[in-house]
Design a protein around this motif. Sequence first.
Motif, PDB file in Angstrom:
ATOM      1  N   GLU A 198       0.827  -1.213   0.000  1.00 49.55           N
ATOM      2  CA  GLU A 198       0.000   0.000   0.000  1.00 49.55           C
ATOM      3  C   GLU A 198       0.862   1.265   0.000  1.00 49.55           C
ATOM      4  O   GLU A 198       0.667   2.180   0.810  1.00 49.55           O
ATOM      5  CB  GLU A 198      -0.971  -0.022   1.177  1.00 49.55           C
ATOM      6  CG  GLU A 198      -1.918  -1.203   1.133  1.00 49.55           C
ATOM      7  CD  GLU A 198      -2.882  -1.283   2.302  1.00 49.55           C
ATOM      8  OE1 GLU A 198      -2.791  -0.449   3.225  1.00 49.55           O
ATOM      9  OE2 GLU A 198      -3.731  -2.185   2.294  1.00 49.55           O
ATOM     10  N   LEU A 199       1.806   1.313  -0.921  1.00 49.97           N
ATOM     11  CA  LEU A 199       2.702   2.453  -1.060  1.00 49.97           C
ATOM     12  C   LEU A 199       2.327   3.254  -2.299  1.00 49.97           C
ATOM     13  O   LEU A 199       1.592   2.777  -3.160  1.00 49.97           O
ATOM     14  CB  LEU A 199       4.156   1.981  -1.192  1.00 49.97           C
ATOM     15  CG  LEU A 199       4.711   1.175  -0.022  1.00 49.97           C
ATOM     16  CD1 LEU A 199       6.069   0.602  -0.383  1.00 49.97           C
ATOM     17  CD2 LEU A 199       4.796   2.032   1.221  1.00 49.97           C
ATOM     18  N   GLY A 200       2.873   4.449  -2.399  1.00 48.34           N
ATOM     19  CA  GLY A 200       2.715   5.280  -3.576  1.00 48.34           C
ATOM     20  C   GLY A 200       4.053   5.867  -3.960  1.00 48.34           C
ATOM     21  O   GLY A 200       5.054   5.701  -3.240  1.00 48.34           O
ATOM     22  N   LYS A 201       4.113   6.554  -5.074  1.00 48.19           N
ATOM     23  CA  LYS A 201       5.365   7.165  -5.554  1.00 48.19           C
ATOM     24  C   LYS A 201       5.976   8.062  -4.483  1.00 48.19           C
ATOM     25  O   LYS A 201       7.197   8.117  -4.332  1.00 48.19           O
ATOM     26  CB  LYS A 201       5.079   7.956  -6.845  1.00 48.19           C
ATOM     27  CG  LYS A 201       6.282   8.667  -7.424  1.00 48.19           C
ATOM     28  CD  LYS A 201       7.054   7.783  -8.378  1.00 48.19           C
ATOM     29  CE  LYS A 201       8.040   8.571  -9.200  1.00 48.19           C
ATOM     30  NZ  LYS A 201       9.353   8.693  -8.647  1.00 48.19           N
ATOM     31  N   GLU A 202       5.120   8.740  -3.719  1.00 46.84           N
ATOM     32  CA  GLU A 202       5.618   9.653  -2.685  1.00 46.84           C
ATOM     33  C   GLU A 202       6.328   8.926  -1.542  1.00 46.84           C
ATOM     34  O   GLU A 202       7.070   9.553  -0.772  1.00 46.84           O
ATOM     35  CB  GLU A 202       4.476  10.517  -2.133  1.00 46.84           C
ATOM     36  CG  GLU A 202       3.416   9.760  -1.360  1.00 46.84           C
ATOM     37  CD  GLU A 202       2.367   9.054  -2.222  1.00 46.84           C
ATOM     38  OE1 GLU A 202       1.525   8.360  -1.637  1.00 46.84           O
ATOM     39  OE2 GLU A 202       2.394   9.177  -3.464  1.00 46.84           O
ATOM     40  N   ASP A 203       6.145   7.627  -1.429  1.00 51.67           N
ATOM     41  CA  ASP A 203       6.800   6.841  -0.382  1.00 51.67           C
ATOM     42  C   ASP A 203       8.180   6.340  -0.799  1.00 51.67           C
ATOM     43  O   ASP A 203       8.906   5.783   0.026  1.00 51.67           O
ATOM     44  CB  ASP A 203       5.937   5.622  -0.023  1.00 51.67           C
ATOM     45  CG  ASP A 203       4.590   6.016   0.552  1.00 51.67           C
ATOM     46  OD1 ASP A 203       4.571   6.802   1.517  1.00 51.67           O
ATOM     47  OD2 ASP A 203       3.566   5.548   0.015  1.00 51.67           O
ATOM     48  N   LEU A 204       8.529   6.521  -2.051  1.00 53.19           N
ATOM     49  CA  LEU A 204       9.772   5.986  -2.591  1.00 53.19           C
ATOM     50  C   LEU A 204      10.848   7.067  -2.675  1.00 53.19           C
ATOM     51  O   LEU A 204      10.548   8.256  -2.673  1.00 53.19           O
ATOM     52  CB  LEU A 204       9.506   5.392  -3.975  1.00 53.19           C
ATOM     53  CG  LEU A 204       8.374   4.356  -4.032  1.00 53.19           C
ATOM     54  CD1 LEU A 204       8.083   3.969  -5.470  1.00 53.19           C
ATOM     55  CD2 LEU A 204       8.708   3.143  -3.185  1.00 53.19           C
ATOM     56  N   VAL A 205      12.094   6.641  -2.775  1.00 53.97           N
ATOM     57  CA  VAL A 205      13.199   7.596  -2.900  1.00 53.97           C
ATOM     58  C   VAL A 205      13.088   8.339  -4.230  1.00 53.97           C
ATOM     59  O   VAL A 205      12.484   7.843  -5.198  1.00 53.97           O
ATOM     60  CB  VAL A 205      14.580   6.898  -2.778  1.00 53.97           C
ATOM     61  CG1 VAL A 205      14.765   6.316  -1.389  1.00 53.97           C
ATOM     62  CG2 VAL A 205      14.775   5.843  -3.847  1.00 53.97           C
ATOM     63  N   ASP A 206      13.649   9.515  -4.284  1.00 53.95           N
ATOM     64  CA  ASP A 206      13.544  10.374  -5.471  1.00 53.95           C
ATOM     65  C   ASP A 206      14.096   9.737  -6.739  1.00 53.95           C
ATOM     66  O   ASP A 206      13.655  10.054  -7.838  1.00 53.95           O
ATOM     67  CB  ASP A 206      14.262  11.707  -5.234  1.00 53.95           C
ATOM     68  CG  ASP A 206      13.589  12.551  -4.163  1.00 53.95           C
ATOM     69  OD1 ASP A 206      12.378  12.343  -3.916  1.00 53.95           O
ATOM     70  OD2 ASP A 206      14.270  13.416  -3.581  1.00 53.95           O
ATOM     71  N   GLN A 207      15.062   8.828  -6.606  1.00 48.05           N
ATOM     72  CA  GLN A 207      15.695   8.225  -7.772  1.00 48.05           C
ATOM     73  C   GLN A 207      14.786   7.246  -8.522  1.00 48.05           C
ATOM     74  O   GLN A 207      15.070   6.882  -9.651  1.00 48.05           O
ATOM     75  CB  GLN A 207      16.990   7.504  -7.363  1.00 48.05           C
ATOM     76  CG  GLN A 207      18.079   8.427  -6.899  1.00 48.05           C
ATOM     77  CD  GLN A 207      17.994   8.725  -5.403  1.00 48.05           C
ATOM     78  OE1 GLN A 207      17.003   8.463  -4.747  1.00 48.05           O
ATOM     79  NE2 GLN A 207      19.060   9.297  -4.869  1.00 48.05           N
ATOM     80  N   VAL A 208      13.693   6.811  -7.881  1.00 48.37           N
ATOM     81  CA  VAL A 208      12.767   5.889  -8.547  1.00 48.37           C
ATOM     82  C   VAL A 208      12.026   6.660  -9.634  1.00 48.37           C
ATOM     83  O   VAL A 208      11.361   7.650  -9.366  1.00 48.37           O
ATOM     84  CB  VAL A 208      11.771   5.253  -7.542  1.00 48.37           C
ATOM     85  CG1 VAL A 208      10.712   4.447  -8.271  1.00 48.37           C
ATOM     86  CG2 VAL A 208      12.511   4.386  -6.542  1.00 48.37           C
ATOM     87  N   GLN A 209      12.184   6.199 -10.866  1.00 45.49           N
ATOM     88  CA  GLN A 209      11.625   6.916 -12.016  1.00 45.49           C
ATOM     89  C   GLN A 209      10.167   6.586 -12.271  1.00 45.49           C
ATOM     90  O   GLN A 209       9.479   7.318 -12.982  1.00 45.49           O
ATOM     91  CB  GLN A 209      12.461   6.616 -13.255  1.00 45.49           C
ATOM     92  CG  GLN A 209      13.877   7.116 -13.105  1.00 45.49           C
ATOM     93  CD  GLN A 209      14.779   6.662 -14.234  1.00 45.49           C
ATOM     94  OE1 GLN A 209      14.413   5.820 -15.044  1.00 45.49           O
ATOM     95  NE2 GLN A 209      15.979   7.219 -14.272  1.00 45.49           N
ATOM     96  N   GLY A 210       9.699   5.491 -11.724  1.00 47.93           N
ATOM     97  CA  GLY A 210       8.305   5.136 -11.922  1.00 47.93           C
ATOM     98  C   GLY A 210       7.970   3.812 -11.277  1.00 47.93           C
ATOM     99  O   GLY A 210       8.835   3.094 -10.797  1.00 47.93           O
ATOM    100  N   ILE A 211       6.692   3.519 -11.258  1.00 42.69           N
ATOM    101  CA  ILE A 211       6.188   2.252 -10.747  1.00 42.69           C
ATOM    102  C   ILE A 211       5.667   1.488 -11.957  1.00 42.69           C
ATOM    103  O   ILE A 211       4.761   1.965 -12.645  1.00 42.69           O
ATOM    104  CB  ILE A 211       5.068   2.486  -9.716  1.00 42.69           C
ATOM    105  CG1 ILE A 211       5.599   3.318  -8.543  1.00 42.69           C
ATOM    106  CG2 ILE A 211       4.493   1.158  -9.233  1.00 42.69           C
ATOM    107  CD1 ILE A 211       4.524   3.832  -7.602  1.00 42.69           C
ATOM    108  N   ILE A 212       6.269   0.333 -12.231  1.00 46.24           N
ATOM    109  CA  ILE A 212       5.936  -0.379 -13.466  1.00 46.24           C
ATOM    110  C   ILE A 212       5.638  -1.851 -13.207  1.00 46.24           C
ATOM    111  O   ILE A 212       6.052  -2.416 -12.194  1.00 46.24           O
ATOM    112  CB  ILE A 212       7.061  -0.243 -14.510  1.00 46.24           C
ATOM    113  CG1 ILE A 212       8.374  -0.838 -14.004  1.00 46.24           C
ATOM    114  CG2 ILE A 212       7.255   1.215 -14.914  1.00 46.24           C
ATOM    115  CD1 ILE A 212       9.503  -0.850 -15.036  1.00 46.24           C
ATOM    116  N   THR A 213       4.928  -2.458 -14.156  1.00 44.66           N
ATOM    117  CA  THR A 213       4.634  -3.887 -14.085  1.00 44.66           C
ATOM    118  C   THR A 213       5.816  -4.678 -14.629  1.00 44.66           C
ATOM    119  O   THR A 213       6.729  -4.114 -15.242  1.00 44.66           O
ATOM    120  CB  THR A 213       3.385  -4.220 -14.922  1.00 44.66           C
ATOM    121  OG1 THR A 213       3.700  -3.966 -16.301  1.00 44.66           O
ATOM    122  CG2 THR A 213       2.175  -3.399 -14.494  1.00 44.66           C
TER     123      THR A 213
END
Length: 80
Positions: free
Chosen positions: A49-64
């Motif tokens: 139950e995470l979102g982009k805002e929970d990830l470090v800045d270097q993560v470029q996206g959430i992908i399958t």
Amino acid sequence: MPGVPDLVTRYMERKMDKLDIPSIPEFIEMIADTGAGIYACNASVDLFELGKEDLVDQVQGIITVGEFYEHAAGGQIICT
């Protein structure tokens, strides 16, 4: 059990330091500095139950997984 996660974290940090392995934040920075793409797994993000805002800045996206294979087309995939 209370305190176990902190104990394990400290243990792993000592082991990594002994082996001269960079910390996770340092490792992420090193990867990003090479120009490699860093992506989060959509299934894992949903599971926790995470979102982009929970990830470090270097993560470029959430992908399958399918999107990952599209991004990696022509490259060597070491681990998924």
